[in-house]
Design a protein around this motif. Structure first.
Motif, PDB file in Angstrom:
ATOM      1  N   TYR A 123       0.837  -1.206   0.000  1.00  0.00           N
ATOM      2  CA  TYR A 123       0.000   0.000   0.000  1.00  0.00           C
ATOM      3  C   TYR A 123       0.873   1.259   0.000  1.00  0.00           C
ATOM      4  CZ  TYR A 123      -3.903   3.060   1.353  1.00  0.00           C
ATOM      5  OH  TYR A 123      -4.862   4.047   1.403  1.00  0.00           O
ATOM      6  N   ARG A 124       1.906   1.257   0.818  1.00  0.00           N
ATOM      7  CA  ARG A 124       2.810   2.412   0.847  1.00  0.00           C
ATOM      8  C   ARG A 124       3.512   2.583  -0.497  1.00  0.00           C
ATOM      9  NH1 ARG A 124       3.837   0.192   6.183  1.00  0.00           N
ATOM     10  NH2 ARG A 124       3.030   1.608   7.800  1.00  0.00           N
ATOM     11  N   PHE A 125       3.796   1.493  -1.172  1.00  0.00           N
ATOM     12  CA  PHE A 125       4.386   1.545  -2.512  1.00  0.00           C
ATOM     13  C   PHE A 125       3.445   2.288  -3.465  1.00  0.00           C
ATOM     14  CE2 PHE A 125       4.192  -0.526  -6.714  1.00  0.00           C
ATOM     15  CZ  PHE A 125       5.428  -0.156  -7.231  1.00  0.00           C
ATOM     16  N   LEU A 126       2.162   2.005  -3.388  1.00  0.00           N
ATOM     17  CA  LEU A 126       1.204   2.695  -4.248  1.00  0.00           C
ATOM     18  C   LEU A 126       1.176   4.190  -3.954  1.00  0.00           C
ATOM     19  CD1 LEU A 126      -1.870   0.275  -4.387  1.00  0.00           C
ATOM     20  CD2 LEU A 126      -0.191   0.728  -6.180  1.00  0.00           C
ATOM     21  N   ALA A 152      -6.638  -2.072   6.709  1.00  0.00           N
ATOM     22  CA  ALA A 152      -7.386  -0.822   6.888  1.00  0.00           C
ATOM     23  C   ALA A 152      -7.309  -0.347   8.334  1.00  0.00           C
ATOM     24  CB  ALA A 152      -8.838  -1.023   6.459  1.00  0.00           C
ATOM     25  N   LEU A 153      -7.408  -1.274   9.284  1.00  0.00           N
ATOM     26  CA  LEU A 153      -7.293  -0.917  10.697  1.00  0.00           C
ATOM     27  C   LEU A 153      -5.908  -0.361  11.003  1.00  0.00           C
ATOM     28  CD1 LEU A 153      -9.062  -4.051  12.190  1.00  0.00           C
ATOM     29  CD2 LEU A 153      -9.945  -1.712  12.251  1.00  0.00           C
ATOM     30  N   GLU A 157      -4.909   3.421  12.354  1.00  0.00           N
ATOM     31  CA  GLU A 157      -4.153   3.653  13.584  1.00  0.00           C
ATOM     32  C   GLU A 157      -2.861   4.412  13.326  1.00  0.00           C
ATOM     33  OE1 GLU A 157      -5.524   3.055  16.603  1.00  0.00           O
ATOM     34  OE2 GLU A 157      -7.193   2.672  15.243  1.00  0.00           O
ATOM     35  N   ALA A 158      -2.274   4.223  12.157  1.00  0.00           N
ATOM     36  CA  ALA A 158      -1.028   4.917  11.809  1.00  0.00           C
ATOM     37  C   ALA A 158      -1.270   6.324  11.294  1.00  0.00           C
ATOM     38  CB  ALA A 158      -0.253   4.106  10.764  1.00  0.00           C
ATOM     39  N   GLY A 159      -2.518   6.697  11.103  1.00  0.00           N
ATOM     40  CA  GLY A 159      -2.832   8.021  10.596  1.00  0.00           C
ATOM     41  C   GLY A 159      -2.575   8.189   9.118  1.00  0.00           C
ATOM     42  N   LEU A 160      -2.474   7.070   8.392  1.00  0.00           N
ATOM     43  CA  LEU A 160      -2.257   7.139   6.951  1.00  0.00           C
ATOM     44  C   LEU A 160      -3.596   7.271   6.235  1.00  0.00           C
ATOM     45  CD1 LEU A 160       0.487   4.389   6.573  1.00  0.00           C
ATOM     46  CD2 LEU A 160       0.774   6.853   6.276  1.00  0.00           C
ATOM     47  N   PRO A 161      -3.591   7.834   5.040  1.00  0.00           N
ATOM     48  CA  PRO A 161      -4.860   7.996   4.311  1.00  0.00           C
ATOM     49  C   PRO A 161      -5.479   6.637   3.987  1.00  0.00           C
ATOM     50  CG  PRO A 161      -2.977   8.530   2.903  1.00  0.00           C
ATOM     51  CD  PRO A 161      -2.443   8.394   4.290  1.00  0.00           C
ATOM     52  N   LEU A 162      -6.789   6.556   4.162  1.00  0.00           N
ATOM     53  CA  LEU A 162      -7.496   5.299   3.950  1.00  0.00           C
ATOM     54  C   LEU A 162      -7.889   5.135   2.489  1.00  0.00           C
ATOM     55  CD1 LEU A 162      -9.811   5.249   7.098  1.00  0.00           C
ATOM     56  CD2 LEU A 162      -7.680   3.997   6.729  1.00  0.00           C
TER      57      LEU A 162
END
Length: 296
Positions: A123-126, A152-153, A157-162
């Protein structure tokens, strides 16, 4: 009366029962998908997603800014890019999106949280590639569905965009195995039993708490998660996982669309080329994904 298309699949599965050896089990799942040819207009491109092996698929109508990040099933111990490639490509076609399938590490060699770490890396790669979170659909089948929900959870919790939405196909979201359908559907499910699921859970958990929210998201606070489509067959021991998930998510004010497909077995999407309801359910998933990624 000739057998229905799903009965033909049942007979095929019965003719090749699950072996005891793990390597043979992995080969069996590979064979379930490898027998289906990819349409000639599907483009497949291997990619290194920040150190995690992954694979792009796309069709000519795909919008390059929309991505379905897909996590395969296999009980966390089997399944691969190859086993699900044909189905993932079709889901992308229906969603008019590219797909990125993640080849996450498998248990028992790599127990929890290895699979979750790999999925989050994908996901972070995207995001690092310039894809907006709102244009990503998180998707998964069976164990991959539970993994997508755990992702998604973790992102919340990490504050990253969903992501824009979730598509969960026959999700396994209770590794403590408390669902009533484990017994009530035992006689009609040709793939999964309580004993087999308990074995898979033990291999994946490796001592972790089976009720922990990142392995059993049915126990999590789902507030704030994006809209989700849950698809499940009526002939699954995991039916109750989906029913309870829809209830828990809805109670947390998450927009939920639940589809229960009569007579369908676990992971029936894999057989979409032979099963009409497999094709129809993928069409529904594609429409759901399109509507939510376009609206964000």
């Amino acid at each position: 009366m000739p057998p229905s298309d799903i009965d033909v699949i049942r007979a095929r599965l019965a003719a090749h029962p699950r072996p005891a050896d793990l390597a043979e089990r992995r080969a069996r799942i590979e064979s379930l998908g490898a027998g289906y040819a990819l349409p000639p207009d599907v483009r497949v491109e291997p990619v290194d997603a920040h150190g995690v092996r992954a694979e792009w698929t796309s069709t000519p109508a795909a919008d390059g800014e929309r991505v379905v990040l897909f996590l395969h099933g296999g009980g966390y111990v089997s399944g691969s890019l190859r086993s699900h490639r044909h189905m993932v490509a079709q889901a992308g076609r229906e969603a008019r999106a590219r797909t990125l399938a993640i080849d996450y590490r498998l248990a028992p060699e790599h127990p929890f949280p290895a699979a979750l770490d790999d999925a989050l890396t994908g996901y972070r790669f995207l995001l690092a590639s310039g894809i907006a979170a709102a244009r990503i659909a998180l998707a998964g089948e069976s164990a991959g569905g539970g993994l997508a929900l755990a992702m998604a959870l973790s992102l919340r919790e990490a504050g990253l965009p969903l992501p824009g939405c979730l598509w969960l196909s026959s999700p396994w979201i209770d590794l403590a195995l408390t669902g009533a359908s484990l017994e009530s559907k035992a006689a009609v499910d040709p793939l999964l039993s309580r004993a087999y699921l308990a074995e898979l859970a033990s291999l994946y958990l490796n001592g972790a708490d089976a009720r922990g929210p990142l392995v059993s998201p049915i126990n999590a606070d789902l507030a704030g998660l994006p809209p989700m489509l849950i698809q499940v067959g009526s002939a699954e021991t995991l039916l109750d996982d989906s029913l309870r998930l829809a209830q828990v998510a809805g109670a947390a004010d998450v927009a939920v669309h639940l589809e229960i497909w009569p007579r369908m077995i676990h992971a029936w999407h894999l057989f979409y080329q032979d099963v009409a309801d497999g094709r129809r359910s993928l069409t529904n998933a594609g429409s759901f994904i399109q509507s939510h990624l376009d609206a964000r």
